[in-house]
Design an enzyme around this catalytic site. Structure first.
Site, PDB file in Angstrom:
ATOM      1  N   SER A 256     -13.832  -0.841  -1.799  1.00 19.00           N
ATOM      2  CA  SER A 256     -12.575  -1.463  -2.230  1.00 19.00           C
ATOM      3  C   SER A 256     -11.899  -2.185  -1.067  1.00 19.00           C
ATOM      4  O   SER A 256     -11.887  -1.700   0.068  1.00 19.00           O
ATOM      5  CB  SER A 256     -11.644  -0.383  -2.769  1.00 19.00           C
TER       6      SER A 256
ATOM      7  N   ASN B 192     -10.358   1.092  -8.278  1.00 14.52           N
ATOM      8  CA  ASN B 192      -9.709   1.785  -7.164  1.00 14.52           C
ATOM      9  C   ASN B 192      -8.200   1.721  -7.384  1.00 14.52           C
ATOM     10  O   ASN B 192      -7.658   0.641  -7.591  1.00 14.52           O
ATOM     11  CB  ASN B 192     -10.103   1.129  -5.838  1.00 14.52           C
TER      12      ASN B 192
ATOM     13  N   GLY C 135      -1.956  -3.592   3.379  1.00 11.52           N
ATOM     14  CA  GLY C 135      -0.799  -3.024   2.674  1.00 11.52           C
ATOM     15  C   GLY C 135      -0.927  -3.108   1.169  1.00 11.52           C
ATOM     16  O   GLY C 135       0.057  -3.321   0.457  1.00 11.52           O
TER      17      GLY C 135
ATOM     18  N   LYS D 275     -10.571   9.512  -3.003  1.00  7.61           N
ATOM     19  CA  LYS D 275     -10.938   8.906  -1.708  1.00  7.61           C
ATOM     20  C   LYS D 275     -10.072   9.487  -0.596  1.00  7.61           C
ATOM     21  O   LYS D 275      -8.849   9.344  -0.603  1.00  7.61           O
ATOM     22  CB  LYS D 275     -10.783   7.388  -1.776  1.00  7.61           C
TER      23      LYS D 275
ATOM     24  N   LYS E 226     -10.544  -4.152  -5.784  1.00  8.54           N
ATOM     25  CA  LYS E 226      -9.363  -4.120  -4.923  1.00  8.54           C
ATOM     26  C   LYS E 226      -8.338  -3.086  -5.402  1.00  8.54           C
ATOM     27  O   LYS E 226      -8.020  -3.037  -6.602  1.00  8.54           O
ATOM     28  CB  LYS E 226      -8.733  -5.527  -4.910  1.00  8.54           C
TER      29      LYS E 226
ATOM     30  N   ILE F 211     -15.302   7.957   4.284  1.00  9.22           N
ATOM     31  CA  ILE F 211     -13.917   8.083   4.729  1.00  9.22           C
ATOM     32  C   ILE F 211     -13.176   6.755   4.560  1.00  9.22           C
ATOM     33  O   ILE F 211     -13.794   5.695   4.623  1.00  9.22           O
ATOM     34  CB  ILE F 211     -13.849   8.497   6.239  1.00  9.22           C
TER      35      ILE F 211
ATOM     36  N   CYS G 131      -4.508   5.550   2.040  1.00 15.42           N
ATOM     37  CA  CYS G 131      -4.202   4.255   2.647  1.00 15.42           C
ATOM     38  C   CYS G 131      -3.274   4.448   3.841  1.00 15.42           C
ATOM     39  O   CYS G 131      -2.171   4.966   3.693  1.00 15.42           O
ATOM     40  CB  CYS G 131      -3.541   3.313   1.644  1.00 15.42           C
TER      41      CYS G 131
END
Lengths: 303, 255
Positions: free
Chosen positions: A21, A100, A72, A166, A45, A192, A131
């Protein structure tokens, strides 16, 4: 003839190679240069409830054998993804795709997953709780066992699709977080995400990235990713999607020996747009070289 | 192939290997690199190539200054590791390039007297633009701004295309003393094209009296629209400098 097929959470895919992603958009840029139907699948994405522009630029920095990004979570929002991106994606990709998703609250994660649950082409939902580039939410959900479990429970209630969580490497014990997700009902674990990193521009004497820090990825992180996949394999029984610095068929095999049943390719797509195609095409030869007939038989073989 | 309505301009992305035909220092820290190879994906001035360099992870996006049937010219200013590596390339050495990147300048604006405004290394993509405008029968006025005389490049090359070339230097050591934007008020033009540092283009936006096109730069991850590393906000939504850009029209830009 070697067998490259693997089963990922109940869905058979032609090979274990999955663009990660954020490095593959919704597939179109790559569909212009090769037939993306050769892929096992791809992870599109990262999508949030609301549209996001993302962080200020510069969002990208060079590193030795890698890069830092701080996008971001720029995305058009779940409604536009369903209305505009998925129909276009369907025209160039004819296999189940991995969605994702990201969120800033449990409700947002659940909302996006519920909306995607109705989309027939979505095979798996990969839930990003890692993230590093957003100020609230994002990685906060991936850095404690309790928070990771609560997101897992919330999304499992919202969808019947296989849920892959994830994980962030920016934690003390990734295996315990993976175990917490498994106990909370996760169907798979992917890892990861990027390592939090930084560069400073010597001309300005200030951070290169506008947001100061960002996610470090690329070939340099492969040994770290491999080690973490190995640790998580020891801790959980559910399938693992391994990623981090993979750039060759050899890396794919190594990652699968560590415990991954499929792999994702990220940063490598950005510097070589044909990376996944080349890896898929060279995988049978690489398997032959190491006496591997069926790729799924090597999963976790290093343990 | 699938339809992508966000795909504006540009052409097919191609990856291939190029040979360095020459590499010359042509001004202070500025190199002219001529490469031979497949240029079929380069279709308009203002497009760029993304160059793989030994020892560096990310490719380096560089605008195309000129191209012909089987060669392309890059003008680079040495700023960091990437441009240092490019400056050190020797004749006969090979480079891996992605071509067909970016939308390029739109020449179909019906302009009879276009104005080209370049700042420093930003003058580079204006050369091919000037060439094609001249081929199309218009003689643009060209203003090329530099900090000082040592940085001036391609003055003669531009003058061989059009008689209307004005050089400015900030310190007055060459051409007219001042900024490129200082001389615009005295020029008759009905459209403009500009490329240069962002502060200069911001000054251009205040000095010009017509519509025009701006060429932007940004740090890029991929250069072909996949990573969203170079996004900017415009009046018509977010755009990727590498894909919907690097050329943006004046009415679209949020300064």
């Amino acid at each position: 003839m070697v067998n490259t097929k693997v089963n990922l959470c109940g869905i058979e895919i032609d090979n274990p190679v999955i663009p990660a992603s954020g490095t593959f958009g919704f597939g179109y840029e790559f569909a212009e240069i090769y037939d993306i139907n050769i892929l096992g699948t791809f992870s599109f994405k990262g999508t949030t409830k609301q549209e996001r522009f993302g962080n200020p630029t510069p969002r990208i920095a060079e590193c030795t054998a890698g890069m830092i990004n701080s996008i971001g979570l720029q995305n058009p929002g779940i409604d536009a993804v369903i209305k505009e991106e998925l129909p276009k994606l369907k025209s160039c990709f004819h296999k189940p795709v991995m969605a994702n998703v990201s969120g800033f609250s449990l409700e947002e994660y659940a909302y996006v997953c519920a909306a995607l649950d109705k989309e027939p082409q979505i095979g798996w939902i990969e839930v990003n709780i890692s993230c590093p580039n957003v100020t609230k939410g994002g990685m906060d959900f991936g850095t404690s066992e309790e928070a990771a479990a609560s997101v897992t429970k919330a999304v499992k209630k919202a969808t019947t699709k296989p849920v892959i969580i994830k994980l962030s490497p920016n934690v003390t014990n990734i295996a315990s977080i993976a175990s917490a997700c498994e106990a909370a009902g996760a169907d798979g674990i992917s890892l990861i995400n990027t390592l939090l990193g930084m560069r400073i521009d010597l001309r300005t004497k200030k951070p290169v990235i506008a947001n100061k820090m960002g996610g470090f990825s690329g070939r340099a992180i492969f040994p770290v990713a491999l080690r973490m996949v190995y640790q998580v394999k020891k801790a959980v029984k559910i399938p693992i999607v391994g990623m981090g610095g993979i750039s060759s068929a050899r890396d794919v095999i190594e990652m699968m020996l560590a415990g991954a049943c499929a792999v994702q390719i990220g940063a490598e797509n950005l510097i070589n747009p044909f990376a996944c195609k080349e890896i898929i095409e060279s995988l049978p030869d690489e398997m032959n070289k190491w006496g591997i007939k069926d790729i799924s038989e090597i999963v976790g073989g290093a343990h | 192939m699938c339809i992508n309505d966000r795909f504006i301009g540009g052409t097919e992305l191609k990856q291939s290997i190029y040979t360095v035909e020459s590499n010359k220092l042509i001004a202070s820290n500025v190199y002219e690199i001529v490469l031979s190879g497949d240029v079929s994906s380069i279709v308009s001035p203002g497009q760029f190539v993304n160059i793989k360099l030994d020892g560096l992870f990310l490719r380096r996006p560089i605008s195309v200054a000129d191209y012909s049937a089987d060669s392309l010219t890059l003008l680079i200013k040495v700023i960091g590791e990437g441009t240092e590596a490019l400056a050190a390339m020797k004749e006969g050495e090979k480079l891996d390039l992605l071509t067909g990147l970016g939308n390029g300048f739109d020449l179909g604006k019906g302009s009879k007297s276009p104005l080209l405004i370049g700042g420093g290394i930003g003058c580079a993509p204006l050369f091919m633009l000037c060439k094609q405008l001249c081929d199309g029968g218009t003689k643009p006025t060209v203003v090329l701004g530099f900090n000082d005389k040592s940085e001036i490049f391609y003055e003669e090359q531009f003058k061989s295309l059009t008689p209307n070339v004005i050089i400015t230097t900030v310190d007055g050591s060459g051409g007219v003393k001042g900024f490129a934007t200082d001389v615009i008020a005295n020029i008759d033009y009905d459209y403009f094209y500009t490329c240069g540092p962002e502060p200069m283009m911001r000054a251009v936006s205040k000095a010009v009296v017509t519509d025009g096109q701006y060429s932007f730069e940004e740090r890029m991850g991929c250069g072909f629209g996949a990573c969203m590393g170079c996004s900017c906000k415009t009046k018509t939504g977010s755009k990727r400098i590498c894909k919907e850009g690097p050329i943006l029209e004046s009415g679209d830009i949020i300064w």
